[in-house]
Design a protein around this motif. Structure first.
Motif, PDB file in Angstrom:
ATOM      1  N   LYS A 100       1.060  -1.406   0.245  1.00  0.00           N
ATOM      2  CA  LYS A 100      -0.559  -0.284   0.133  1.00  0.00           C
ATOM      3  C   LYS A 100       0.848   1.678   0.187  1.00  0.00           C
ATOM      4  O   LYS A 100       0.575   2.423  -0.366  1.00  0.00           O
ATOM      5  CB  LYS A 100      -0.869  -0.204   1.140  1.00  0.00           C
ATOM      6  CG  LYS A 100      -1.653  -0.581   0.989  1.00  0.00           C
ATOM      7  CD  LYS A 100      -3.163  -0.591   2.309  1.00  0.00           C
ATOM      8  CE  LYS A 100      -4.127  -2.239   2.140  1.00  0.00           C
ATOM      9  NZ  LYS A 100      -4.788  -2.603   3.253  1.00  0.00           N
ATOM     10  N   THR A 101       2.101   0.782   1.054  1.00  0.00           N
ATOM     11  CA  THR A 101       2.818   2.595   1.262  1.00  0.00           C
ATOM     12  C   THR A 101       3.311   2.395  -0.502  1.00  0.00           C
ATOM     13  O   THR A 101       3.523   4.012  -0.987  1.00  0.00           O
ATOM     14  CB  THR A 101       3.334   2.228   1.928  1.00  0.00           C
ATOM     15  OG1 THR A 101       2.852   1.523   3.348  1.00  0.00           O
ATOM     16  CG2 THR A 101       5.014   3.542   2.341  1.00  0.00           C
ATOM     17  N   LEU A 102       3.743   1.605  -1.089  1.00  0.00           N
ATOM     18  CA  LEU A 102       4.696   1.984  -2.550  1.00  0.00           C
ATOM     19  C   LEU A 102       3.559   2.328  -3.520  1.00  0.00           C
ATOM     20  O   LEU A 102       3.829   2.930  -4.735  1.00  0.00           O
ATOM     21  CB  LEU A 102       4.412  -0.096  -2.815  1.00  0.00           C
ATOM     22  CG  LEU A 102       6.389   0.047  -2.413  1.00  0.00           C
ATOM     23  CD1 LEU A 102       6.927  -1.494  -3.034  1.00  0.00           C
ATOM     24  CD2 LEU A 102       7.569   0.912  -2.905  1.00  0.00           C
ATOM     25  N   VAL A 103       2.426   2.032  -3.262  1.00  0.00           N
ATOM     26  CA  VAL A 103       1.074   2.319  -4.533  1.00  0.00           C
ATOM     27  C   VAL A 103       1.367   4.408  -3.746  1.00  0.00           C
ATOM     28  O   VAL A 103       1.275   4.794  -5.960  1.00  0.00           O
ATOM     29  CB  VAL A 103      -0.033   1.916  -3.589  1.00  0.00           C
ATOM     30  CG1 VAL A 103      -0.798   2.351  -5.048  1.00  0.00           C
ATOM     31  CG2 VAL A 103       0.307  -0.096  -4.569  1.00  0.00           C
ATOM     32  N   THR A 104       0.876   4.016  -2.641  1.00  0.00           N
ATOM     33  CA  THR A 104       0.774   5.247  -2.495  1.00  0.00           C
ATOM     34  C   THR A 104       2.109   6.391  -3.086  1.00  0.00           C
ATOM     35  O   THR A 104       1.645   7.402  -3.312  1.00  0.00           O
ATOM     36  CB  THR A 104       0.876   5.952  -0.573  1.00  0.00           C
ATOM     37  OG1 THR A 104       0.138   4.974  -0.424  1.00  0.00           O
ATOM     38  CG2 THR A 104       1.198   6.963  -0.633  1.00  0.00           C
ATOM     39  N   LEU A 105       3.360   5.878  -2.931  1.00  0.00           N
ATOM     40  CA  LEU A 105       4.871   6.114  -3.498  1.00  0.00           C
ATOM     41  C   LEU A 105       4.889   6.657  -4.795  1.00  0.00           C
ATOM     42  O   LEU A 105       4.867   7.356  -5.458  1.00  0.00           O
ATOM     43  CB  LEU A 105       5.810   6.033  -2.742  1.00  0.00           C
ATOM     44  CG  LEU A 105       6.597   6.298  -1.384  1.00  0.00           C
ATOM     45  CD1 LEU A 105       7.176   4.960  -1.136  1.00  0.00           C
ATOM     46  CD2 LEU A 105       6.934   7.339  -1.358  1.00  0.00           C
ATOM     47  N   GLU A 106       4.179   5.570  -5.679  1.00  0.00           N
ATOM     48  CA  GLU A 106       4.128   5.569  -7.158  1.00  0.00           C
ATOM     49  C   GLU A 106       2.679   6.866  -7.427  1.00  0.00           C
ATOM     50  O   GLU A 106       3.304   7.699  -8.377  1.00  0.00           O
ATOM     51  CB  GLU A 106       3.283   4.637  -7.467  1.00  0.00           C
ATOM     52  CG  GLU A 106       4.806   3.563  -7.430  1.00  0.00           C
ATOM     53  CD  GLU A 106       5.213   3.606  -8.566  1.00  0.00           C
ATOM     54  OE1 GLU A 106       5.076   3.759  -9.712  1.00  0.00           O
ATOM     55  OE2 GLU A 106       6.610   3.063  -8.217  1.00  0.00           O
TER      56      GLU A 106
ATOM     57  N   VAL B 225       5.663  11.458   3.960  1.00  0.00           N
ATOM     58  CA  VAL B 225       4.723  10.310   5.125  1.00  0.00           C
ATOM     59  C   VAL B 225       4.905   8.813   4.484  1.00  0.00           C
ATOM     60  O   VAL B 225       5.701   7.991   4.949  1.00  0.00           O
ATOM     61  CB  VAL B 225       3.482  10.828   5.420  1.00  0.00           C
ATOM     62  CG1 VAL B 225       2.829   9.583   6.243  1.00  0.00           C
ATOM     63  CG2 VAL B 225       3.397  12.125   5.611  1.00  0.00           C
ATOM     64  N   ALA B 226       5.194   8.514   3.124  1.00  0.00           N
ATOM     65  CA  ALA B 226       4.529   7.766   3.193  1.00  0.00           C
ATOM     66  C   ALA B 226       6.386   7.435   2.922  1.00  0.00           C
ATOM     67  O   ALA B 226       6.815   5.696   3.045  1.00  0.00           O
ATOM     68  CB  ALA B 226       4.200   7.542   1.480  1.00  0.00           C
ATOM     69  N   GLN B 227       7.353   7.671   2.514  1.00  0.00           N
ATOM     70  CA  GLN B 227       8.294   7.794   2.287  1.00  0.00           C
ATOM     71  C   GLN B 227       9.354   7.436   4.016  1.00  0.00           C
ATOM     72  O   GLN B 227       9.787   5.767   4.142  1.00  0.00           O
ATOM     73  CB  GLN B 227       9.239   8.327   1.572  1.00  0.00           C
ATOM     74  CG  GLN B 227      10.524   8.245   1.819  1.00  0.00           C
ATOM     75  CD  GLN B 227      11.831   9.047   0.733  1.00  0.00           C
ATOM     76  OE1 GLN B 227      11.282  10.379   0.450  1.00  0.00           O
ATOM     77  NE2 GLN B 227      13.161   9.199   1.384  1.00  0.00           N
ATOM     78  N   ASP B 228       8.363   7.620   4.710  1.00  0.00           N
ATOM     79  CA  ASP B 228       8.969   7.581   6.504  1.00  0.00           C
ATOM     80  C   ASP B 228       8.238   5.929   6.333  1.00  0.00           C
ATOM     81  O   ASP B 228       9.318   5.408   7.497  1.00  0.00           O
ATOM     82  CB  ASP B 228       8.255   8.556   7.361  1.00  0.00           C
ATOM     83  CG  ASP B 228       9.241   9.987   6.862  1.00  0.00           C
ATOM     84  OD1 ASP B 228      10.843   9.742   6.736  1.00  0.00           O
ATOM     85  OD2 ASP B 228       9.047  10.732   7.124  1.00  0.00           O
TER      86      ASP B 228
END
Length: 198
Positions: A68-74, A81-84
């Motif tokens: 989910k975090t990778l999708v957010t970063l994409e 926030v997503a990177q942290d």
């Protein structure tokens, strides 16, 4: 039936019952002797199974959170926030993400910071990219001398081109000659030695 036959049947019945009770007593002694070991074994098996189930559930949960975090970063590469969150969930995957972004944006500062990454290959790749982007001969040469360097031959070709531009033909030949004939860059090195470097 005669009395003799009746007595024989009773004896057989008693013998069978005696054997049954004898086996029951032996079993009871065995259970009393090894009761703690058997209970401990059952408890250990239950704990191992429960621990494995909990571990797999936690791993699946972490994997879902990372995805989910990778999708957010994409969708939003600049999301701090997503990177942290990615850094806390999977530091090695975070390094891979940072590397991909640094290469895409030619971010030398990030590439330099990733040179000591714990993620497999990222440290070496970041070292190469930083040296290549800055056209730093010393860094390219140091990378080319590193054992297991993935882009060793490419670094040698780039060093030769930089040296060609500086009219250091002998040094350029030296770097090109370090590229083995089995390398995919061998034809490029041969062409540079014949046509590019005279």
């Amino acid at each position: 039936m005669s009395l003799k036959e009746n007595i024989g049947m009773v004896k057989e019945g008693l013998t069978a019952e005696e054997q049954f009770f004898e086996k029951a007593v032996v079993t009871e002694k065995f259970v009393k002797k090894y009761k703690n070991v058997m209970i401990g074994s059952v408890v250990v098996i239950v704990l191992v199974v429960a621990g494995n189930i909990i571990y797999n559930m936690n791993r699946a949960s972490t994997l879902n959170a990372v995805n989910k975090t990778l999708v957010t970063l994409e969708l939003n590469p600049s999301s701090k926030v997503a990177q942290d969150k990615l850094a806390s969930l999977s530091p090695t995957l975070n390094d891979v993400w940072l590397y991909s972004q640094a290469v895409a944006h030619q971010d030398l500062k990030t590439l330099n910071s990733l040179q000591n990454s714990k993620a497999p290959l990222i440290g070496g790749l970041a070292t190469y990219e930083a040296a290549q982007n800055s056209q730093d001969k010393a860094k390219l040469e140091a990378y080319a001398q590193t054992q297991g360097a993935i882009y060793r031959d490419l670094a040698q070709v780039q060093l030769a081109i930089i040296l060609m531009n500086e009219n250091k033909i002998t040094d350029a030949h030296e770097h090109l000659s370090m590229i083995g004939i089995e390398s995919p860059l061998a034809p490029v090195a041969k062409a540079l030695m014949h046509y590019g470097v005279k």
